[in-house]
Enzyme design. Structure first.
Site, PDB file in Angstrom:
ATOM      1  N   PHE B   8       1.336  -1.205 -12.258  1.00  0.00           N
ATOM      2  CA  PHE B   8       0.161  -1.962 -11.791  1.00  0.00           C
ATOM      3  C   PHE B   8       0.050  -1.857 -10.272  1.00  0.00           C
ATOM      4  CE2 PHE B   8      -2.362  -6.075 -11.571  1.00  0.00           C
ATOM      5  CZ  PHE B   8      -3.441  -5.586 -12.287  1.00  0.00           C
ATOM      6  N   VAL B  11      -3.469   2.578  -8.345  1.00  0.00           N
ATOM      7  CA  VAL B  11      -4.277   3.243  -9.376  1.00  0.00           C
ATOM      8  C   VAL B  11      -4.339   2.412 -10.652  1.00  0.00           C
ATOM      9  CG1 VAL B  11      -4.575   5.329 -10.759  1.00  0.00           C
ATOM     10  CG2 VAL B  11      -3.763   5.512  -8.401  1.00  0.00           C
ATOM     11  N   ARG B  44       7.113  -6.182 -11.621  1.00  0.00           N
ATOM     12  CA  ARG B  44       6.717  -7.401 -10.920  1.00  0.00           C
ATOM     13  C   ARG B  44       5.836  -8.294 -11.808  1.00  0.00           C
ATOM     14  NH1 ARG B  44       3.817  -3.758  -6.559  1.00  0.00           N
ATOM     15  NH2 ARG B  44       3.475  -2.670  -8.536  1.00  0.00           N
ATOM     16  N   GLY B 129      -7.892  13.454  -7.140  1.00  0.00           N
ATOM     17  CA  GLY B 129      -8.334  12.078  -7.361  1.00  0.00           C
ATOM     18  C   GLY B 129      -9.439  12.035  -8.397  1.00  0.00           C
ATOM     19  N   GLU B 185       1.610   7.343   4.391  1.00  0.00           N
ATOM     20  CA  GLU B 185       2.743   6.463   4.156  1.00  0.00           C
ATOM     21  C   GLU B 185       3.583   6.348   5.429  1.00  0.00           C
ATOM     22  OE1 GLU B 185       3.662   5.585   0.740  1.00  0.00           O
ATOM     23  OE2 GLU B 185       1.812   6.505   0.013  1.00  0.00           O
ATOM     24  N   ASP B 196       2.973  17.300  -1.564  1.00  0.00           N
ATOM     25  CA  ASP B 196       1.934  16.779  -2.452  1.00  0.00           C
ATOM     26  C   ASP B 196       0.949  17.894  -2.826  1.00  0.00           C
ATOM     27  OD1 ASP B 196       0.308  14.338  -3.480  1.00  0.00           O
ATOM     28  OD2 ASP B 196      -1.104  15.370  -2.165  1.00  0.00           O
ATOM     29  N   LYS B 200       0.040  19.825  -6.621  1.00  0.00           N
ATOM     30  CA  LYS B 200      -1.318  19.951  -7.155  1.00  0.00           C
ATOM     31  C   LYS B 200      -1.707  21.409  -7.392  1.00  0.00           C
ATOM     32  CE  LYS B 200      -2.757  15.566  -5.079  1.00  0.00           C
ATOM     33  NZ  LYS B 200      -3.274  14.964  -3.828  1.00  0.00           N
TER      34      LYS B 200
END
Lengths: 410, 410
Positions: B8, B11, B44, B129, B185, B196, B200
């Site tokens: 959670f 995204v 969490r 995305g 980040e 990254d 992809k």
């Protein structure tokens, strides 16, 4: 599995060529043991074509052959394409078409018929040539409420505008060049007057908003009246000029739809679409803006889209693809002249006092070019409807309007 | 129909939000009587979330609940995502993921498992995305042999390069700004070093070329060494600079694949992709170039792609989507240092005679900037492999290379 092609023109012959060239890959992706072109319907003979032995002249041969599951319609025009496609769907055959005139006029009806008969009616190639757009809208963006769609949908007019902008050509000269290069027909009406773009925005809007929109519901303006100096004014203000088809959801869940030359933001993805390329921007509530770019016409690009649909039909031979294209609805399309937009306006003032009045009343940003004719001013307005703008301009008797174009937010 | 969300975070919460906001449209397009989120798995608790009553902490609740047909994996990371997804597919549940690390490492294996169990494993959100790219490649371009795919696949690095280009910022300063704005980040390694983007391009290449390509097969270079003046040299030559992931079919049906900063043509659709936007160019034999553009990251754009896959799973609950992603193959990926490209080279010559030697031997076009350091020259070469270029430069002892980048044909 056998297929038939109706119409052996540019697109139809491209389909035959592509299915031959990439036969192994296409058959594999179709999940069929085999995938062959059995007939090609055309009025003409093609004795020198490698496909000459497949040419037939009688439509009923296709209609009555049970081994034909998928038919490609690349004849163009409304008749007899409409009658043929209806008969084929009625007979339980899936149909793939590149014919935007047919889809824009009869999409809802033919999709409904396909649904009744549990077959597919697919038309990826009818908009944007080879650019994937129908499937992305209906599938990939399915989680979105689509708010707006705007496209450079006609390569011929985009070529002409590009020449005007980059080489300072007048419209007539650029058109002659497009004709010389084979990008424009001898009779360029359908392109230049926006009719072709109108059919395509109807198809996109019908899919995005779920109700059939007909071409006669769309205010359509071509590029005949675009002046070279309008392009220059726009460029000096940081804008490009494009012939756009726009469909936009407005208050009360109504649709504002039009085809017209518009100013687009100079840094946008649409502004850099040059020559015969097409691009379509889709604005969704979750995804924001996405843009699809590529060759909007041409033999093999268009054939690529047709064959992708054929593969899809083959894979889903017992399962219909769902397209959310509903019946037309009275009152859904509203008069776009009532929808507020920022406008570009160019015109002539009879004296400096009139110019001051215009500036004070309407101009949010004035635009300039070198050597502007005596008394001419050009400016951008704030958001105002076309009707309100025309009324405001009519109240300034010393001003005569030369041109007026919407400024888009992309 | 019930679904579960695992993770959670940004995204995952976007998926829950979007499925709630556009619930009616999504349910209708899914062709399901209902479509509800039943569980959200996270370590969490989220007492203030509207979804707090759905939060669970035990994975087996999802695994053992037969009413869950589709599970969304938005945890990220390889473990335990891989174990969870394997177990779910094994149990006959379809899985939708946005986890590029998982797909790049385990795509073939998980797709094979999904096939055995006749369920779907979909991952549109793992690349670009919200930009539709996986489905267009596998379906819309199915009639094409794809020759090349090149993408601006990482929004953080594109933001940094945009700032360097448009605001003359140094790399470190632009990175700090990206971190401040939440685009990068605290530890920016995965973005800045190209990791990254590498994942992809592996996913895209595996789909386009039909064999699993692993990240460790890809020569990966980030933007750490990009100098502001390389950007200026490129701009003066009419080029933009972008961090690209490139996969290109070369002679003998082999694959050249790399991630590196490259020079792109200034007028191309890739050059105008700024800030955190992504774009992916696909070059097919029939369609030519198509480009897909949009937000490559972010809560709702990524959720848009996830939910589109969920809808697809729901529609095809008894039918598996075919993805042409085969096993890895030894020798398929070749050393990209052996593949000829035009190169941009910048370096320092110890004297004018060395400069003349470099020009004579390698420079096809020299590039200039104002206030270049003493002895520095920059130029574009003709087509030459990186290995050959390095060897040629090494033979000119008075020259020391500062940077070296490929120049693409788009």
């Amino acid at each position: 599995m056998n297929i038939a092609i109706m119409g052996f023109g540019v697109v139809g012959s491209g389909v035959a060529e592509l299915m031959t060239k990439n036969h192994a890959g296409i058959t594999e992706k179709s999940m069929q043991p085999s995938m062959e072109i059995k007939y090609i319907l055309d009025l003409r003979d093609f004795p020198d074509s490698p496909f000459c032995d497949k040419i037939i002249h009688d439509f009923s041969t296709i209609l009555e052959d049970d081994s034909i599951a998928v038919v490609v319609e690349t004849m163009g025009g409304l008749h007899p394409a409409y009658e043929f496609v209806s008969d084929l769907l009625q007979a339980g055959k899936s149909v793939v078409t590149s014919n935007k005139e047919l889809v824009a006029a009869k999409g809802y009806e033919l999709l409904t018929l396909a649904q009744e008969k549990n077959v597919n009616f697919l038309f990826e190639a009818s908009v944007g040539g080879g650019i994937p757009i129908i499937r992305p809208i209906t599938q990939c963006l399915a989680a979105n409420e689509i708010d707006e769609i705007a496209g450079i949908l006609n390569g011929t007019t985009n070529f002409i505008l590009t020449k005007m902008i980059t080489e300072n050509m007048e419209m007539g000269e650029a058109l002659a060049m497009a004709q010389h290069l084979g990008y424009a027909e001898k009779d360029p009406t359908a392109d230049v007057d926006g009719i072709d773009a109108c059919r395509k925005i109807c198809i996109l809007a019908s899919l995005c908003f779920g109700k059939h929109i007909y071409p006669d519901q769309v205010r359509t303006e071509g590029i005949r009246d675009v002046q070279l100096r309008d392009v220059s004014y726009a460029a000096n203000g940081g804008y490009g000029m494009k012939l756009l088809g726009v469909a936009r959801r407005v208050e009360g869940n109504k649709l504002c739809i039009f085809v017209a030359p518009c100013l687009v933001q100079g840094h946008s993805q649409l502004a850099s679409v040059d020559d015969v390329f097409n691009a379509i921007l889709v604005r969704g509530d979750a995804i924001g803006d996405v843009v699809f770019y590529g060759r909007g016409a041409g033999k093999l690009p268009t054939a690529s889209a047709v064959v992708a649909d054929v593969i899809d039909c083959a894979k889903h031979i017992a399962k219909r693809k769902l397209l959310d294209w509903g019946a037309p609805e009275d009152g859904f399309v509203i008069d776009c002249a009532e929808v507020p937009y920022p406008f570009f306006v160019r015109g002539v003032c009879d004296c400096e006092k009139t110019a001051e009045t215009v500036r004070g009343a309407l101009a949010k940003q004035e635009l300039h070019i070198e050597n502007a004719p005596e008394g001419e001013i050009a400016f951008l307005t704030g958001e105002i409807s076309e009707n309100a703008l025309r009324a405001a301009l009519a109240e300034i008797p010393g001003f005569s309007t030369g041109s007026m174009m919407r400024v888009t937010a992309y």
